[in-house]
Design a protein around this motif. Sequence first.
Motif, PDB file in Angstrom:
ATOM      1  N   ASP A 118       1.600  12.403  36.680  1.00  0.00           N
ATOM      2  CA  ASP A 118       1.314  11.712  37.946  1.00  0.00           C
ATOM      3  C   ASP A 118       1.288  10.194  37.750  1.00  0.00           C
ATOM      4  O   ASP A 118       0.733   9.696  36.760  1.00  0.00           O
ATOM      5  CB  ASP A 118      -0.044  12.180  38.503  1.00  0.00           C
ATOM      6  CG  ASP A 118      -0.036  13.660  38.857  1.00  0.00           C
ATOM      7  OD1 ASP A 118       1.015  14.147  39.308  1.00  0.00           O
ATOM      8  OD2 ASP A 118      -1.075  14.326  38.664  1.00  0.00           O
TER       9      ASP A 118
ATOM     10  N   SER B 215       1.058  17.235  37.621  1.00  0.00           N
ATOM     11  CA  SER B 215       1.275  18.208  38.690  1.00  0.00           C
ATOM     12  C   SER B 215       2.236  19.262  38.153  1.00  0.00           C
ATOM     13  O   SER B 215       3.162  18.949  37.387  1.00  0.00           O
ATOM     14  CB  SER B 215       1.876  17.535  39.925  1.00  0.00           C
ATOM     15  OG  SER B 215       1.011  16.523  40.402  1.00  0.00           O
TER      16      SER B 215
ATOM     17  N   ALA C 140       3.283  20.392  45.105  1.00  0.00           N
ATOM     18  CA  ALA C 140       2.065  19.994  44.394  1.00  0.00           C
ATOM     19  C   ALA C 140       1.824  18.489  44.543  1.00  0.00           C
ATOM     20  O   ALA C 140       0.683  18.037  44.722  1.00  0.00           O
ATOM     21  CB  ALA C 140       2.168  20.373  42.920  1.00  0.00           C
ATOM     22  N   LYS C 141       2.881  17.724  44.483  1.00  0.00           N
ATOM     23  CA  LYS C 141       2.747  16.272  44.643  1.00  0.00           C
ATOM     24  C   LYS C 141       2.440  15.905  46.100  1.00  0.00           C
ATOM     25  O   LYS C 141       1.658  14.975  46.376  1.00  0.00           O
ATOM     26  CB  LYS C 141       4.020  15.572  44.161  1.00  0.00           C
ATOM     27  CG  LYS C 141       4.168  15.599  42.636  1.00  0.00           C
ATOM     28  CD  LYS C 141       5.341  14.769  42.177  1.00  0.00           C
ATOM     29  CE  LYS C 141       5.377  14.656  40.664  1.00  0.00           C
ATOM     30  NZ  LYS C 141       4.255  13.852  40.127  1.00  0.00           N
TER      31      LYS C 141
ATOM     32  N   ARG D 269      -1.178  15.762  44.257  1.00  0.00           N
ATOM     33  CA  ARG D 269      -1.009  15.674  42.804  1.00  0.00           C
ATOM     34  C   ARG D 269      -2.191  16.324  42.054  1.00  0.00           C
ATOM     35  O   ARG D 269      -3.152  16.754  42.659  1.00  0.00           O
ATOM     36  CB  ARG D 269      -0.805  14.229  42.336  1.00  0.00           C
ATOM     37  CG  ARG D 269       0.482  13.580  42.824  1.00  0.00           C
ATOM     38  CD  ARG D 269       0.633  12.156  42.281  1.00  0.00           C
ATOM     39  NE  ARG D 269       1.946  11.612  42.584  1.00  0.00           N
ATOM     40  CZ  ARG D 269       2.267  11.038  43.733  1.00  0.00           C
ATOM     41  NH1 ARG D 269       1.353  10.937  44.692  1.00  0.00           N
ATOM     42  NH2 ARG D 269       3.486  10.577  43.940  1.00  0.00           N
ATOM     43  N   ASN D 270      -2.037  16.357  40.712  1.00  0.00           N
ATOM     44  CA  ASN D 270      -3.054  16.926  39.827  1.00  0.00           C
ATOM     45  C   ASN D 270      -3.451  18.330  40.275  1.00  0.00           C
ATOM     46  O   ASN D 270      -4.631  18.655  40.389  1.00  0.00           O
ATOM     47  CB  ASN D 270      -4.287  16.013  39.757  1.00  0.00           C
ATOM     48  CG  ASN D 270      -5.217  16.421  38.608  1.00  0.00           C
ATOM     49  OD1 ASN D 270      -4.794  17.069  37.649  1.00  0.00           O
ATOM     50  ND2 ASN D 270      -6.487  16.051  38.720  1.00  0.00           N
ATOM     51  N   ARG D 271      -2.450  19.160  40.496  1.00  0.00           N
ATOM     52  CA  ARG D 271      -2.695  20.541  40.927  1.00  0.00           C
ATOM     53  C   ARG D 271      -1.488  21.397  40.574  1.00  0.00           C
ATOM     54  O   ARG D 271      -0.433  20.891  40.192  1.00  0.00           O
ATOM     55  CB  ARG D 271      -2.977  20.600  42.432  1.00  0.00           C
ATOM     56  CG  ARG D 271      -1.778  20.204  43.287  1.00  0.00           C
ATOM     57  CD  ARG D 271      -2.162  20.093  44.762  1.00  0.00           C
ATOM     58  NE  ARG D 271      -3.127  19.015  44.966  1.00  0.00           N
ATOM     59  CZ  ARG D 271      -4.318  19.178  45.536  1.00  0.00           C
ATOM     60  NH1 ARG D 271      -4.676  20.376  45.978  1.00  0.00           N
ATOM     61  NH2 ARG D 271      -5.125  18.151  45.699  1.00  0.00           N
TER      62      ARG D 271
END
Length: 329
Positions: A197, A280, A306-307, A311-313
């Motif tokens: 990310d 992500s 996801a982004k 993000r971060n998922r």
Amino acid sequence: MPFSRIPEAENAEGLLGDHGVSINTHKALRRLRRLVDSWPDGVLVCDFGSLCIYEWNSAARHLIDARGAAIKGSRLPQWFLSSDRRILQRRIRQELAEQGDTLRHNLTLHNDTPVEITLVPMRDTDATSLIVVLRDRRPYLDHLHKVKRKLAEAEEMISQDALTGLLNRFGFEQAIEEFMTEARHGTPFALMIADIDHFKDINDTHGHQWGDEALKVVASRLAEQLRDDDAVARYGGEEFCILMAIPDTRVVEIAERVRHAVSATPIGLADGSWLTLTISIGATYYQPALSAEAMFERADEALYEAKEYGRNRTVMLQPLPVTAADEEE
């Protein structure tokens, strides 16, 4: 008897060579026998019918690892492995006897020495002999092994990312084809695409040196979370691809474990501050109707979601309906 010890011909005059030099025949034969005896390839002469050996040179004695007394009168097939004896006898009886041409074959001697054997029938007015040339294949096989090792090393170099040590795009494309083959035989797999990310911000704010450091840290965390049979590649830029032969019910669980491992490893910067990295992940799962390209497109679509969701998922696309999957072919 060895060629160098065969009784010499009677003394006679003859011509030998293009220049018509007059020489003694028995001296010419002696020179010829010395030449054959010093030849690096083994040479045996057998009776064509019985395959009993009656002449040999030093190289042949060395290759079959026997004394001259043991060679004299022995049958040619006995000096080969039992499995190769049948091959040798069949080729002599069927092909050589019928066609009469020179035959060449790779066989193994009784002492496990690999040889190339050349069989040449020599017909006279009252008998037929069989000239047998044995060439030691060990130097060739050693060279072939070295060449294969160098090719493997070269292939590893061209399939490896220089910065992270992971597979590169070329290596990934080879790996996914292997996973596809295994999947068709009953071992399905997951494909995950992970992207760092805000990677552009890292380069712009801290410089490319720290961007490279971020890539190496993420690569290390990904590799640590995987098993020996899994594959992870730096596909390009800040994008990584993961291949894992796991049940579909565990894909999100493992992707989340990987994601947390990355975020739990901040980078200490030169000014004493810490740079927290996040990734992500988009994931998809093998379906028989999907090609490798279609799987990658689905994982990339999941990564995009996801982004988009912050993000971060991790996002995993649901399996396609059978009819939709058929259309992907």
